[in-house]
Design a protein around this motif. Sequence first.
Motif, PDB file in Angstrom:
ATOM      1  N   LEU A  37      -0.880  35.320 -13.574  1.00  0.00           N
ATOM      2  CA  LEU A  37      -1.495  34.317 -14.441  1.00  0.00           C
ATOM      3  C   LEU A  37      -2.568  33.552 -13.676  1.00  0.00           C
ATOM      4  CD1 LEU A  37      -1.394  32.830 -17.227  1.00  0.00           C
ATOM      5  CD2 LEU A  37       0.096  31.170 -16.106  1.00  0.00           C
ATOM      6  N   VAL A  59       2.067  35.079 -19.908  1.00  0.00           N
ATOM      7  CA  VAL A  59       2.816  33.855 -19.633  1.00  0.00           C
ATOM      8  C   VAL A  59       4.286  34.187 -19.859  1.00  0.00           C
ATOM      9  CG1 VAL A  59       3.140  31.436 -20.230  1.00  0.00           C
ATOM     10  CG2 VAL A  59       0.857  32.455 -20.381  1.00  0.00           C
ATOM     11  N   ASP A  60       4.993  34.410 -18.755  1.00  0.00           N
ATOM     12  CA  ASP A  60       6.394  34.811 -18.846  1.00  0.00           C
ATOM     13  C   ASP A  60       7.239  34.036 -17.837  1.00  0.00           C
ATOM     14  OD1 ASP A  60       5.906  36.016 -16.369  1.00  0.00           O
ATOM     15  OD2 ASP A  60       5.733  38.028 -17.218  1.00  0.00           O
ATOM     16  N   SER A 108       5.837  30.914 -15.627  1.00  0.00           N
ATOM     17  CA  SER A 108       6.003  29.661 -16.372  1.00  0.00           C
ATOM     18  C   SER A 108       6.180  28.441 -15.473  1.00  0.00           C
ATOM     19  CB  SER A 108       7.171  29.764 -17.358  1.00  0.00           C
ATOM     20  OG  SER A 108       6.834  30.612 -18.419  1.00  0.00           O
ATOM     21  N   LEU A 130       2.745  27.231 -14.395  1.00  0.00           N
ATOM     22  CA  LEU A 130       2.055  26.650 -15.543  1.00  0.00           C
ATOM     23  C   LEU A 130       2.666  25.292 -15.883  1.00  0.00           C
ATOM     24  CD1 LEU A 130      -0.005  26.735 -17.814  1.00  0.00           C
ATOM     25  CD2 LEU A 130       1.642  28.063 -19.163  1.00  0.00           C
ATOM     26  N   ARG A 131       3.977  25.195 -15.859  1.00  0.00           N
ATOM     27  CA  ARG A 131       4.666  23.929 -16.149  1.00  0.00           C
ATOM     28  C   ARG A 131       4.194  22.836 -15.187  1.00  0.00           C
ATOM     29  NH1 ARG A 131       9.500  25.672 -16.466  1.00  0.00           N
ATOM     30  NH2 ARG A 131       9.607  25.596 -18.727  1.00  0.00           N
ATOM     31  N   VAL A 141      -4.708  35.638 -22.937  1.00  0.00           N
ATOM     32  CA  VAL A 141      -3.241  35.719 -22.821  1.00  0.00           C
ATOM     33  C   VAL A 141      -2.755  36.787 -23.793  1.00  0.00           C
ATOM     34  CG1 VAL A 141      -1.055  34.490 -23.099  1.00  0.00           C
ATOM     35  CG2 VAL A 141      -3.039  33.301 -22.135  1.00  0.00           C
ATOM     36  N   ILE A 172       3.137  36.114 -24.453  1.00  0.00           N
ATOM     37  CA  ILE A 172       3.855  34.916 -24.031  1.00  0.00           C
ATOM     38  C   ILE A 172       5.312  35.087 -24.434  1.00  0.00           C
ATOM     39  CG2 ILE A 172       3.282  33.657 -26.149  1.00  0.00           C
ATOM     40  CD1 ILE A 172       3.141  31.091 -24.387  1.00  0.00           C
ATOM     41  N   SER A 228      10.054  31.524 -22.379  1.00  0.00           N
ATOM     42  CA  SER A 228       9.912  30.523 -21.319  1.00  0.00           C
ATOM     43  C   SER A 228       8.505  29.923 -21.347  1.00  0.00           C
ATOM     44  CB  SER A 228      10.217  31.120 -19.947  1.00  0.00           C
ATOM     45  OG  SER A 228       9.248  32.074 -19.579  1.00  0.00           O
ATOM     46  N   GLY A 229       7.516  30.732 -21.673  1.00  0.00           N
ATOM     47  CA  GLY A 229       6.152  30.229 -21.801  1.00  0.00           C
ATOM     48  C   GLY A 229       6.018  29.291 -22.984  1.00  0.00           C
ATOM     49  N   THR A 268       7.544  26.006 -22.148  1.00  0.00           N
ATOM     50  CA  THR A 268       6.641  25.233 -21.296  1.00  0.00           C
ATOM     51  C   THR A 268       5.594  24.512 -22.138  1.00  0.00           C
ATOM     52  OG1 THR A 268       6.959  26.719 -19.422  1.00  0.00           O
ATOM     53  CG2 THR A 268       4.940  25.421 -19.439  1.00  0.00           C
ATOM     54  N   THR A 295      -0.038  37.087 -29.445  1.00  0.00           N
ATOM     55  CA  THR A 295       0.404  35.768 -28.991  1.00  0.00           C
ATOM     56  C   THR A 295       0.649  34.841 -30.177  1.00  0.00           C
ATOM     57  OG1 THR A 295      -0.856  36.076 -26.959  1.00  0.00           O
ATOM     58  CG2 THR A 295      -0.178  33.840 -27.474  1.00  0.00           C
TER      59      THR A 295
END
Length: 122
Positions: A14, A33-34, A38, A41-42, A63, A66, A69-70, A73, A97
């Motif tokens: 990512l 985004v997995d 995540s 990203l969080r 993306v 996703i 978890s994404g 987030t 997505t």
Amino acid sequence: MAFGNKKDKSAGRLAISQSEQGGATVVKLGGEVDLNVSPVLRDHLKSLVQEQRKVVVLDMSDVPYIDSSGVATLVECLQGVSRYGGVLRLAALGDRTRSVFEISRLDSVFAMRPTVEEAIKG
């Protein structure tokens, strides 16, 4: 599209870049985004919430996927931004997505716009 005041990060698969455009903080995501990415990203989104950015736009044009978890987030970020009266908008989601948000009925919770420019405007 040129990015001014750009900050770039890479988390495995990512890529995250950030810029200021038209009074909004635009975060461009590139890659899946997995569960593996995540947490990074969080952390990035939490910093924006701590800074109380008024308008946050997530550019999701790059993306392709996703997972839950994404999505969690993004829900966490939405809640954080909402607490101080800010706005989170998702922009340029691809069909795959977007379907994740539609299936989970979160398309009615998130402000989604077809382009980054429209998301910046509101």
